[in-house]
Design a protein around this motif. Sequence first.
Motif, short mmCIF file in Angstrom:
data_model
loop_
_atom_site.label_atom_id
_atom_site.label_comp_id
_atom_site.label_asym_id
_atom_site.label_seq_id
_atom_site.Cartn_x
_atom_site.Cartn_y
_atom_site.Cartn_z
N GLY A 54 0.84 -1.20 0.00
CA GLY A 54 0.00 0.00 0.00
C GLY A 54 0.87 1.24 0.00
N ARG A 55 0.37 2.31 -0.61
CA ARG A 55 1.09 3.58 -0.63
C ARG A 55 0.06 4.71 -0.68
NH1 ARG A 55 1.59 6.96 -4.61
NH2 ARG A 55 3.17 8.57 -4.50
N PHE A 56 0.18 5.65 0.24
CA PHE A 56 -0.77 6.76 0.29
C PHE A 56 -0.05 8.07 0.56
CE2 PHE A 56 -3.09 2.98 1.39
CZ PHE A 56 -4.25 3.11 0.66
N VAL A 57 -0.51 9.13 -0.07
CA VAL A 57 -0.01 10.47 0.25
C VAL A 57 -1.20 11.25 0.79
CG1 VAL A 57 1.14 12.55 -0.60
CG2 VAL A 57 1.64 10.33 -1.65
N GLU A 58 -1.20 11.45 2.09
CA GLU A 58 -2.28 12.18 2.76
C GLU A 58 -1.71 12.77 4.04
OE1 GLU A 58 -6.31 11.41 2.88
OE2 GLU A 58 -6.19 9.48 1.82
N ASP A 59 -2.57 13.34 4.87
CA ASP A 59 -2.07 13.92 6.12
C ASP A 59 -1.75 12.83 7.14
OD1 ASP A 59 -2.12 16.43 5.20
OD2 ASP A 59 -3.84 17.11 6.37
N LEU A 60 -0.69 13.08 7.89
CA LEU A 60 -0.27 12.19 8.98
C LEU A 60 -0.33 13.00 10.27
CD1 LEU A 60 2.96 10.05 9.03
CD2 LEU A 60 2.70 11.93 10.65
N LEU A 61 -0.76 12.35 11.34
CA LEU A 61 -0.90 13.04 12.63
C LEU A 61 -0.10 12.30 13.69
CD1 LEU A 61 -2.54 15.10 14.48
CD2 LEU A 61 -4.19 13.23 14.78
N PHE A 62 0.76 13.04 14.41
CA PHE A 62 1.45 12.46 15.57
C PHE A 62 0.48 12.43 16.75
CE2 PHE A 62 4.99 13.58 12.93
CZ PHE A 62 6.00 12.69 13.26
N THR A 63 0.47 11.32 17.50
CA THR A 63 -0.36 11.23 18.71
C THR A 63 0.55 10.88 19.89
OG1 THR A 63 -0.81 8.86 18.64
CG2 THR A 63 -2.21 10.26 17.27
N HIS A 64 -0.04 10.82 21.09
CA HIS A 64 0.77 10.49 22.27
C HIS A 64 1.34 9.09 22.18
CE1 HIS A 64 0.00 14.11 24.47
NE2 HIS A 64 -1.27 14.04 24.12
N ARG A 65 0.61 8.18 21.51
CA ARG A 65 1.04 6.77 21.49
C ARG A 65 1.59 6.31 20.15
NH1 ARG A 65 -1.60 3.10 24.76
NH2 ARG A 65 -2.23 1.94 22.92
N GLY A 66 1.44 7.16 19.12
CA GLY A 66 1.91 6.71 17.81
C GLY A 66 1.47 7.65 16.70
N LEU A 67 0.95 7.05 15.63
CA LEU A 67 0.62 7.82 14.44
C LEU A 67 -0.82 7.59 14.04
CD1 LEU A 67 3.85 7.11 12.35
CD2 LEU A 67 3.21 9.30 13.40
N SER A 68 -1.45 8.65 13.53
CA SER A 68 -2.83 8.56 13.05
C SER A 68 -2.96 9.49 11.85
CB SER A 68 -3.80 8.89 14.18
OG SER A 68 -5.12 8.64 13.76
N GLY A 69 -4.19 9.93 11.58
CA GLY A 69 -4.43 10.78 10.40
C GLY A 69 -4.74 9.89 9.20
N PRO A 70 -5.32 10.48 8.16
CA PRO A 70 -5.77 9.68 7.01
C PRO A 70 -4.68 8.80 6.40
CG PRO A 70 -6.48 11.97 6.79
CD PRO A 70 -5.67 11.90 8.03
N ALA A 71 -3.44 9.32 6.29
CA ALA A 71 -2.39 8.50 5.66
C ALA A 71 -2.15 7.22 6.45
CB ALA A 71 -1.09 9.29 5.56
N ILE A 72 -2.18 7.35 7.78
CA ILE A 72 -1.91 6.18 8.63
C ILE A 72 -3.12 5.24 8.66
CG2 ILE A 72 -1.46 5.48 11.02
CD1 ILE A 72 1.00 6.57 9.49
N LEU A 73 -4.34 5.81 8.75
CA LEU A 73 -5.52 4.94 8.74
C LEU A 73 -5.51 4.12 7.45
CD1 LEU A 73 -8.34 7.29 10.13
CD2 LEU A 73 -6.79 5.80 11.37
N GLN A 74 -5.23 4.78 6.34
CA GLN A 74 -5.21 4.04 5.06
C GLN A 74 -4.16 2.92 5.08
OE1 GLN A 74 -7.55 4.45 3.02
NE2 GLN A 74 -7.70 6.46 2.07
N ILE A 75 -2.95 3.26 5.50
CA ILE A 75 -1.87 2.27 5.41
C ILE A 75 -2.08 1.15 6.43
CG2 ILE A 75 -0.07 3.11 7.01
CD1 ILE A 75 0.51 2.16 3.34
N SER A 76 -2.81 1.45 7.52
CA SER A 76 -3.00 0.43 8.56
C SER A 76 -3.71 -0.80 8.01
CB SER A 76 -3.82 1.00 9.73
OG SER A 76 -5.18 1.17 9.36
#
Length: 403
Positions: free
Chosen positions: A225-247
Motif C-alpha cells: 500500500g502507498r498513500f499520500v495524505e495527512d499524517l498526525l502524531f499522537t501520544h502513542r503513535g501515528l494517526s491521520g488519514p495516511a496512517i488509517l489508510q496504510i493500517s
Amino acid sequence: MADVDVVILGAGAAGLFCAGMAGQLGLRVLVLDHAERVAEKIRISGGGRCNFTNREVGPGQFLSANPDFCRSALARYTPADFIALMQRHRLGFHEKHLGQLFCDDGSEAVIAMLLRECDAGGVSRWQPCPFTAVRTAGNGFEVDTARGTVRAARVVVATGGLSIPKIGATDAGHRLARHFGHRIVEPRPALVPLSFAAADWAPYAALAGTALPAEVRTGQGRGAGRFVEDLLFTHRGLSGPAILQISSYWRPGAPLHIDLAPGQALDRALVGAKAGAQRQLGTVLAEHLPRRLAQAWLAPERPGAAAFPPPQRPLAECRDRDLTALAASLQAWSLVPDGTEGYRKAEVTAGGVDTRELQSASLESRRQPGLHFIGEVVDVTGWLGGYNFQWAWASAAACARAM
Ligand code: FDA
C-alpha cells in the motif's frame, strides 16, 4: 411461528438497504437487530455527516484475499445509483477532497432515507431483538430470536465487523458463517491508528497534535500500500488519514516507510540554501516541516539525531553530506509499529467471510443455498473515503436483486 421470505440479520447500512430493496421487489422481509437504535455506524460516520460514497470507486480501492470478488457487485450498483436515490429523497450532498461525498443534512438524514425505503417495501423491523440460532428447516431456515422463531426461505447475514463493540459490533456473523462450514479470513482492525512501544515513542510523544502531509508505504507485491495524505502524531503513535489508510495493509512486524516531505527534494533544498546563509539549520529546516517536528528531529534525545549537526549551527557551516543524510532520514523514515489501537478505534474490520465460498453476483453461500452474506462481515474492506458504505450498498443491492 412468523413466516417471511427473507430474514435479514443486522439493521446497519447493508441490512437496511437490502431490506428496502428486497421489500420493494415484492419479498416479505423481516430485518432484526440487537441494538436499541438502527445503523449506529452510519450515525457516527464521517463525523456525523456520513461520507456515503466516493465519486471514483473500483476494485483497486478494496482489500480482500480474493481481490476481484467485489468487481461484479460494484459494477452493478454504482455511486451514481446511490446519488440518484439521495436525489429522489431530496437530500443534498457535497464533495470534500479526493471524491469523498458527504450528506449536507448529516447522517440522520441518510438513516431516515433508508427507513423510508424500508417502509416503501413493507419491511418489518424487530428491535432490539438478538437472534440466538439459525438452522435449516425444509427448503428454508428457522431463526430463533428473542421474540420467537421465524421461518424464512432465505437468510441474509448483515451483522457487520468487529469495530467499536460499544455500539453493538459482534462476531455473530463470523460464528454463523463457521456454523455453516465457511472459512473466515483472519479478522483484524483496519483504518486504525498505529501505536509504538512507549520507550521507542518517547522522543516523538511531545509532537502529539502535529499534522503534516506525508507519503506512507508498507508491504510488497499485491499486498503493498502507498498513500499520500495527512499524517498526525499522537501520544502513542501515528494517526491521520495516511496512517488509517496504510493500517489496512500493515502486518505485525512489518516496517512503515514514511516520507515526511513528499514531493520535495529536501537534500537539494538544504544544500542549495547554504550559500552565505547565516541562518541556523533548525530555522531553515522549519521552512520545510512543521516547526515542532524540525526541532524534535534534531533534538539530542532523539536516537539518530547525533549523526546530524545541532539545530543552532549556521547552515553555511554544515557539511553537504550531513545535510543530505538529514534529508534522507526525513524522507526515508522506516519504523516498525508494535500494534494498532484495536477494534475500539478501528473504523472497519479487514478479513471476514471468505469470498471464495460466496457467489459474487448474489453474495449467496456456495455451501448453503439461501444463505447470503453482505457488507462488512464479508472479506472485502474499502479504503477510507466512502468506499465501505459503497460496498455495503452494492453488496446489498446484488443480494436483493438475486433473491
Ligand atoms: P454495520 O456495522 O453498519 O451494521 C451491522 C448491524 O448488525 C449493526 O446494526 C449491529 O447492531 C447488528 N448486529 C451485530 N451483531 C448482531 C447480533 N448478534 N444480533 C443482531 N444484530 C447484530 N464508511 C464509509 O464508507 N464512510 C464513512 O464516513 C465511514 N465512517 C465511519 C466512522 C466510524 C467511527 C466507523 C466505526 C465506521 C465508519 N465507516 C465509514 C465504516 C462503515 O460504517 C461500515 O463499513 C458500514 O457501516 C458497514 O455496514 P454493515 O451493514 O456491513 O455493518
